[in-house]
Each structure stands twice: as C-alpha cells, then as structure tokens.
Design a protein around this motif. Sequence first.
Motif, short mmCIF file in Angstrom:
data_model
loop_
_atom_site.label_atom_id
_atom_site.label_comp_id
_atom_site.label_asym_id
_atom_site.label_seq_id
_atom_site.Cartn_x
_atom_site.Cartn_y
_atom_site.Cartn_z
N VAL A 163 0.96 -1.32 0.13
CA VAL A 163 0.03 0.21 0.02
C VAL A 163 0.87 1.16 -0.15
N VAL A 164 1.94 1.28 0.80
CA VAL A 164 2.84 2.57 1.10
C VAL A 164 3.48 2.86 -0.35
N PRO A 165 3.94 1.97 -0.92
CA PRO A 165 4.56 2.37 -2.41
C PRO A 165 3.61 2.78 -3.06
N LYS A 166 2.38 2.36 -3.33
CA LYS A 166 1.42 2.76 -4.24
C LYS A 166 0.95 4.01 -4.16
N VAL A 167 0.71 4.23 -2.67
CA VAL A 167 0.38 5.66 -2.50
C VAL A 167 1.35 6.80 -2.68
N ARG A 168 2.51 6.38 -2.36
CA ARG A 168 3.77 7.25 -2.72
C ARG A 168 3.81 7.49 -4.14
N GLU A 169 3.79 6.47 -4.83
CA GLU A 169 3.94 6.64 -6.29
C GLU A 169 2.69 7.54 -6.77
N SER A 170 1.44 7.15 -6.36
CA SER A 170 0.27 8.12 -6.76
C SER A 170 0.40 9.30 -6.35
N TYR A 171 0.97 9.56 -5.29
CA TYR A 171 1.35 10.94 -4.74
C TYR A 171 2.14 11.65 -5.94
N ASP A 172 3.35 11.09 -6.03
CA ASP A 172 4.35 11.47 -7.02
C ASP A 172 3.86 12.00 -8.55
N GLN A 173 2.88 11.05 -8.78
CA GLN A 173 2.66 11.09 -10.22
C GLN A 173 1.18 11.93 -10.54
N ILE A 174 0.44 12.28 -9.38
CA ILE A 174 -0.80 12.67 -9.62
C ILE A 174 -0.85 14.09 -8.64
N VAL A 175 -0.92 14.08 -7.43
CA VAL A 175 -0.85 15.03 -6.67
C VAL A 175 0.15 16.13 -6.78
N ARG A 176 1.58 15.67 -6.62
CA ARG A 176 2.28 16.75 -6.80
C ARG A 176 2.67 17.65 -8.05
N PRO A 177 2.28 17.00 -9.03
CA PRO A 177 2.35 18.02 -10.16
C PRO A 177 1.22 19.03 -10.26
N LYS A 178 0.19 18.46 -9.59
CA LYS A 178 -1.13 19.31 -9.69
C LYS A 178 -0.88 20.74 -8.53
N VAL A 179 -0.16 20.27 -7.52
CA VAL A 179 0.05 21.07 -6.37
C VAL A 179 1.09 22.20 -7.01
N GLN A 180 2.03 21.61 -7.67
CA GLN A 180 3.02 22.59 -8.35
C GLN A 180 2.57 23.47 -9.29
N ALA A 181 1.66 22.96 -10.19
CA ALA A 181 0.98 23.72 -11.08
C ALA A 181 0.09 25.02 -10.40
N THR A 182 -0.45 24.38 -9.18
CA THR A 182 -1.29 25.60 -8.61
C THR A 182 -0.42 26.51 -7.76
N GLN A 183 0.65 25.98 -7.49
CA GLN A 183 1.72 26.96 -7.06
C GLN A 183 2.43 27.81 -8.07
N GLU A 184 2.56 27.45 -9.06
CA GLU A 184 2.91 28.19 -10.12
C GLU A 184 2.05 29.35 -10.48
N LEU A 185 0.70 28.88 -10.63
CA LEU A 185 -0.47 29.79 -10.74
C LEU A 185 -0.65 30.95 -10.02
N ALA A 186 -0.52 30.55 -8.77
CA ALA A 186 -0.70 31.59 -7.70
C ALA A 186 0.75 32.43 -7.45
#
Length: 175
Positions: free
Chosen positions: A51-74
């Motif tokens: 579970v932990v590796p899949k959650v980390r991988e999903s976070y790195d591939q899905i959530v982190r880029p969107k958070v970075q894009a939102t930070q760049e927009l802000a």
Amino acid sequence: MSLSRKRRKELTRLRKSADELWNNQQEVLERVNALAREASRQAGVLTREEVVPKVRESYDQIVRPKVQATQELAEGVRHQVVDKVLPGIGTAVGTLMSVGDVAHDARIRAALNRVRFQKPIVVQKKGPGAGTYIGLGVALAAAVGVAYAVWQTFRADDELWVAEDEPAAATSVED
C-alpha cells in the motif's frame, strides 16, 4: 442450607462441568488472540510492502504535479498583483492626494468661483460602455481559470487505488 447427598453430587458435577467449560473458553480466547496478533502483523507487512509504495507513487505522479502547477499559478497571480495592480493603486492614491492639494490652492479656488456662475454642462450617461463588458469578460475568464485549476487539483481519480496486478491466490493463516 442442607442439601441431600444426591444434590451435592449433582452440584459438584455441575461445578466441574462449568470449570471445564471456563477453561475451554479461555483456551479458545487465547487462540483467537494469537490469530488476531498474526493477522495484525500480516496487515502491517502488507501495508508496508504494497500500500505505502503505491500511495507514494500515486502522490508523486498525480498530486505533486497538480500542487506545483497550482503554486506556479498562484505565483503568477502574485506577480501580476505586485508588479501591475499595486503600482496602479499607488499612482491613483498619489493623484488623489495631489488633487486634494490642488483644491486647497487659492488660485484654483478663485478660478472655480468664476466658473460657478456659468451654466453647467450635463452629460447624460447612456449605459454601461465597452469597458464594462471587457472588464466583466476578463473577470469571468479569471474565475473560470481558477475554478478549473481547483477542479483539476481536487477531482477524484478512479485509477488512484486500483492495483495493476491482482494476486493470483490469497494466502491464508494456518494454526
């Protein structure tokens, strides 16, 4: 209280039977506790390994880029506000202050007193102009852009928790 010999024997047998039942229940509870500890240990191992590796991988591939894009927009919005809007507001306040200073000047007051006796020119406003509609369009586009960025950031991703390789057979805990 006096009991007959027969009743005492029955009570003694009943007490022995109850004690035996109690001991059997204690053994069953011990086995259940051992089984629960083993299940808990296995769940911990499964969590760490799967579970932990899949959650980390999903976070790195899905959530982190969107958070970075939102930070760049802000950051872009902050840049626009600091570099373009605030200087304009400062200029407007400065102009207003200078108009206030000019209004107190004696020469200007004298000129205004001469103009007061003339008939004022009335300009009738016909309605909202093109600038109003352009401003509303820009504001609407900005609101839609922000709403889209928020939606992209927080939307549910159905593939987030789906395992790619299903295990062939479930392992069982044996006693």
